[in-house]
Design a protein around this motif. Structure first.
Motif, PDB file in Angstrom:
ATOM      1  N   GLU A   1       1.126  -1.369  -0.109  1.00 51.46           N
ATOM      2  CA  GLU A   1       0.006   0.475   0.400  1.00 51.46           C
ATOM      3  C   GLU A   1       0.655   1.239  -0.063  1.00 51.46           C
ATOM      4  OE1 GLU A   1      -3.486  -0.164   2.528  1.00 51.46           O
ATOM      5  OE2 GLU A   1      -4.121  -2.170   2.490  1.00 51.46           O
ATOM      6  N   GLY A   2       2.356   1.183   0.499  1.00 50.80           N
ATOM      7  CA  GLY A   2       3.154   2.648   0.340  1.00 50.80           C
ATOM      8  C   GLY A   2       2.963   3.328   1.160  1.00 50.80           C
ATOM      9  N   GLN A   3       1.919   3.038   2.784  1.00 53.09           N
ATOM     10  CA  GLN A   3       1.819   3.635   3.770  1.00 53.09           C
ATOM     11  C   GLN A   3       2.792   4.426   4.170  1.00 53.09           C
ATOM     12  OE1 GLN A   3      -0.818   2.894   6.875  1.00 53.09           O
ATOM     13  NE2 GLN A   3      -1.798   4.186   6.492  1.00 53.09           N
ATOM     14  N   VAL A   4       3.467   5.297   4.488  1.00 51.15           N
ATOM     15  CA  VAL A   4       4.677   6.169   4.842  1.00 51.15           C
ATOM     16  C   VAL A   4       3.932   7.284   5.724  1.00 51.15           C
ATOM     17  CG1 VAL A   4       6.157   7.467   4.881  1.00 51.15           C
ATOM     18  CG2 VAL A   4       5.725   5.551   2.460  1.00 51.15           C
ATOM     19  N   THR A   5       3.840   6.653   7.267  1.00 54.39           N
ATOM     20  CA  THR A   5       4.020   7.602   8.335  1.00 54.39           C
ATOM     21  C   THR A   5       4.971   8.355   9.754  1.00 54.39           C
ATOM     22  OG1 THR A   5       3.472   5.271   9.879  1.00 54.39           O
ATOM     23  CG2 THR A   5       1.519   6.605   8.828  1.00 54.39           C
ATOM     24  N   HIS A   6       5.634   7.050   9.158  1.00 55.31           N
ATOM     25  CA  HIS A   6       6.996   8.331   9.308  1.00 55.31           C
ATOM     26  C   HIS A   6       8.235   8.571   9.216  1.00 55.31           C
ATOM     27  CE1 HIS A   6       4.151   6.158  13.000  1.00 55.31           C
ATOM     28  NE2 HIS A   6       4.291   7.204  13.857  1.00 55.31           N
ATOM     29  N   VAL A   7       9.032   9.756   8.812  1.00 56.42           N
ATOM     30  CA  VAL A   7      10.557   9.480   8.996  1.00 56.42           C
ATOM     31  C   VAL A   7      10.898   9.548   9.785  1.00 56.42           C
ATOM     32  CG1 VAL A   7      11.654  10.036   6.873  1.00 56.42           C
ATOM     33  CG2 VAL A   7       9.576  10.338   6.292  1.00 56.42           C
ATOM     34  N   TYR A   8      11.836   9.351  10.062  1.00 55.83           N
ATOM     35  CA  TYR A   8      13.302  10.119  11.142  1.00 55.83           C
ATOM     36  C   TYR A   8      14.385  10.705  10.546  1.00 55.83           C
ATOM     37  CZ  TYR A   8      10.351   7.869  14.230  1.00 55.83           C
ATOM     38  OH  TYR A   8       8.732   7.311  15.003  1.00 55.83           O
ATOM     39  N   ARG A   9      14.745  11.344  10.758  1.00 51.41           N
ATOM     40  CA  ARG A   9      16.105  12.450  10.255  1.00 51.41           C
ATOM     41  C   ARG A   9      17.278  11.507  11.381  1.00 51.41           C
ATOM     42  NH1 ARG A   9      15.350  17.411   7.995  1.00 51.41           N
ATOM     43  NH2 ARG A   9      14.866  15.770   6.372  1.00 51.41           N
ATOM     44  N   MET A  10      18.392  10.925  10.737  1.00 57.16           N
ATOM     45  CA  MET A  10      19.634  10.675  12.019  1.00 57.16           C
ATOM     46  C   MET A  10      20.771  11.290  11.146  1.00 57.16           C
ATOM     47  SD  MET A  10      17.915   8.129  13.088  1.00 57.16           S
ATOM     48  CE  MET A  10      16.490   6.739  12.469  1.00 57.16           C
ATOM     49  N   GLY A  11      20.725  12.423  12.676  1.00 58.08           N
ATOM     50  CA  GLY A  11      21.615  13.719  11.951  1.00 58.08           C
ATOM     51  C   GLY A  11      21.212  14.294  11.043  1.00 58.08           C
ATOM     52  N   ASP A  12      22.612  15.197   9.877  1.00 57.14           N
ATOM     53  CA  ASP A  12      22.675  15.038   9.059  1.00 57.14           C
ATOM     54  C   ASP A  12      23.061  14.226   7.552  1.00 57.14           C
ATOM     55  OD1 ASP A  12      22.053  17.857   9.156  1.00 57.14           O
ATOM     56  OD2 ASP A  12      24.094  18.180   9.088  1.00 57.14           O
ATOM     57  N   GLU A  13      22.972  12.761   7.993  1.00 46.35           N
ATOM     58  CA  GLU A  13      23.452  11.780   7.563  1.00 46.35           C
ATOM     59  C   GLU A  13      22.342  11.169   7.078  1.00 46.35           C
ATOM     60  OE1 GLU A  13      27.353   9.645   8.870  1.00 46.35           O
ATOM     61  OE2 GLU A  13      26.816  11.049  10.367  1.00 46.35           O
ATOM     62  N   PHE A  14      21.249  10.600   7.495  1.00 45.24           N
ATOM     63  CA  PHE A  14      20.714   9.497   6.428  1.00 45.24           C
ATOM     64  C   PHE A  14      19.222   9.651   7.028  1.00 45.24           C
ATOM     65  CE2 PHE A  14      24.226   7.242   7.735  1.00 45.24           C
ATOM     66  CZ  PHE A  14      24.735   6.991   6.070  1.00 45.24           C
ATOM     67  N   GLU A  15      18.250   9.515   6.259  1.00 44.31           N
ATOM     68  CA  GLU A  15      16.733   9.423   6.934  1.00 44.31           C
ATOM     69  C   GLU A  15      16.468   7.739   7.187  1.00 44.31           C
ATOM     70  OE1 GLU A  15      14.131  13.300   5.873  1.00 44.31           O
ATOM     71  OE2 GLU A  15      14.369  11.943   4.674  1.00 44.31           O
ATOM     72  N   HIS A  16      15.185   7.396   7.984  1.00 49.78           N
ATOM     73  CA  HIS A  16      15.069   5.992   7.921  1.00 49.78           C
ATOM     74  C   HIS A  16      13.483   6.350   7.453  1.00 49.78           C
ATOM     75  CE1 HIS A  16      17.168   3.663  10.838  1.00 49.78           C
ATOM     76  NE2 HIS A  16      17.663   4.637   9.242  1.00 49.78           N
ATOM     77  N   VAL A  17      13.422   5.871   6.800  1.00 50.38           N
ATOM     78  CA  VAL A  17      11.596   6.309   5.742  1.00 50.38           C
ATOM     79  C   VAL A  17      10.986   5.006   5.547  1.00 50.38           C
ATOM     80  CG1 VAL A  17       9.870   6.547   3.906  1.00 50.38           C
ATOM     81  CG2 VAL A  17      11.931   8.036   4.227  1.00 50.38           C
ATOM     82  N   LEU A  18       9.981   5.053   7.061  1.00 47.02           N
ATOM     83  CA  LEU A  18       9.052   3.167   7.312  1.00 47.02           C
ATOM     84  C   LEU A  18       7.939   3.575   6.033  1.00 47.02           C
ATOM     85  CD1 LEU A  18      10.480   4.504   9.610  1.00 47.02           C
ATOM     86  CD2 LEU A  18       9.334   3.200  10.953  1.00 47.02           C
ATOM     87  N   ILE A  19       8.271   2.059   5.447  1.00 48.63           N
ATOM     88  CA  ILE A  19       6.701   2.379   4.676  1.00 48.63           C
ATOM     89  C   ILE A  19       6.034   0.811   5.822  1.00 48.63           C
ATOM     90  CG2 ILE A  19       5.591   0.667   2.662  1.00 48.63           C
ATOM     91  CD1 ILE A  19       8.194   2.126   1.061  1.00 48.63           C
ATOM     92  N   ASN A  20       5.045   1.263   6.270  1.00 46.27           N
ATOM     93  CA  ASN A  20       3.602   0.006   7.500  1.00 46.27           C
ATOM     94  C   ASN A  20       3.720  -1.317   6.346  1.00 46.27           C
ATOM     95  OD1 ASN A  20       4.161   1.801   9.303  1.00 46.27           O
ATOM     96  ND2 ASN A  20       2.021   2.965   8.452  1.00 46.27           N
ATOM     97  N   SER A  21       3.665  -2.331   6.955  1.00 40.64           N
ATOM     98  CA  SER A  21       3.114  -3.260   6.408  1.00 40.64           C
ATOM     99  C   SER A  21       1.415  -3.366   7.028  1.00 40.64           C
ATOM    100  CB  SER A  21       3.611  -4.695   6.782  1.00 40.64           C
ATOM    101  OG  SER A  21       3.295  -4.965   8.358  1.00 40.64           O
ATOM    102  N   GLN A  22       0.242  -4.901   6.988  1.00 39.32           N
ATOM    103  CA  GLN A  22      -0.322  -4.609   7.204  1.00 39.32           C
ATOM    104  C   GLN A  22      -0.329  -5.214   8.659  1.00 39.32           C
ATOM    105  OE1 GLN A  22       1.333  -7.431   5.808  1.00 39.32           O
ATOM    106  NE2 GLN A  22       0.699  -9.197   6.259  1.00 39.32           N
TER     107      GLN A  22
END
Length: 107
Positions: free
Chosen positions: A49-70
Motif C-alpha cells: 500500500e506504500g503507506q508512509v507515516t513516519h520519517v526519522y532523520r539521523m543527524g545530517d546523514e540519513f533518513e529512515h522512511v518507514l513503509i507500514n505493513s499490514q
C-alpha cells in the motif's frame, strides 16, 4: 535497479539521534527502489500500500522512511543517504516483543 538488504549491524550504524520530520522529500528513485525490493525481503509482510507515516532523520546523514505493513509494529525501512540524495538500502523492522504471534487471517 539494484537493491541492498542491510544487515542488522549495517542498519544500526545508520540509526543515531533520531528526530521525526514532517518535511521530507523522497529521492527521485525512491518508489522505483521500493518496487524493486525482492518479495522474499518482505517475508510474510505486505507493504504494497506504500503507506508512509513516519520519517526519522539521523543527524545530517540519513533518513529512515518507514513503509507500514499490514501488522502493527512491522515496517520496511528505506534508508536514504542524505549526502548523495539516494537510497542506501532497506531493512525489515519488527519492533514487536520477541515471540509475538502474527494474527491469523480469519480469526
Amino acid at each position: 535497479m539494484q537493491t541492498r538488504l542491510l544487515t542488522p549491524e549495517e542498519f544500526k550504524a545508520t540509526h543515531f539521534s533520531p528526530a521525526r520530520v514532517e518535511d521530507s522529500t523522497p529521492t527521485p528513485d525512491f518508489w522505483i527502489y521500493v518496487q524493486a525490493i525482492p518479495a522474499e525481503h518482505f517475508g510474510i509482510f505486505d507493504c504494497r500500500e506504500g503507506q508512509v507515516t513516519h520519517v526519522y532523520r539521523m543527524g545530517d546523514e540519513f533518513e529512515h522512511v518507514l513503509i507500514n505493513s499490514q501488522y502493527q509494529g512491522v515496517a520496511m525501512v528505506i534508508v536514504v543517504d542524505l549526502s548523495s540524495n539516494s537510497v542506501h538500502g532497506h531493512y525489515l523492522l519488527d519492533v514487536n516483543p520477541p515471540g509475538t504471534q502474527i494474527p491469523e487471517e480469519n480469526a
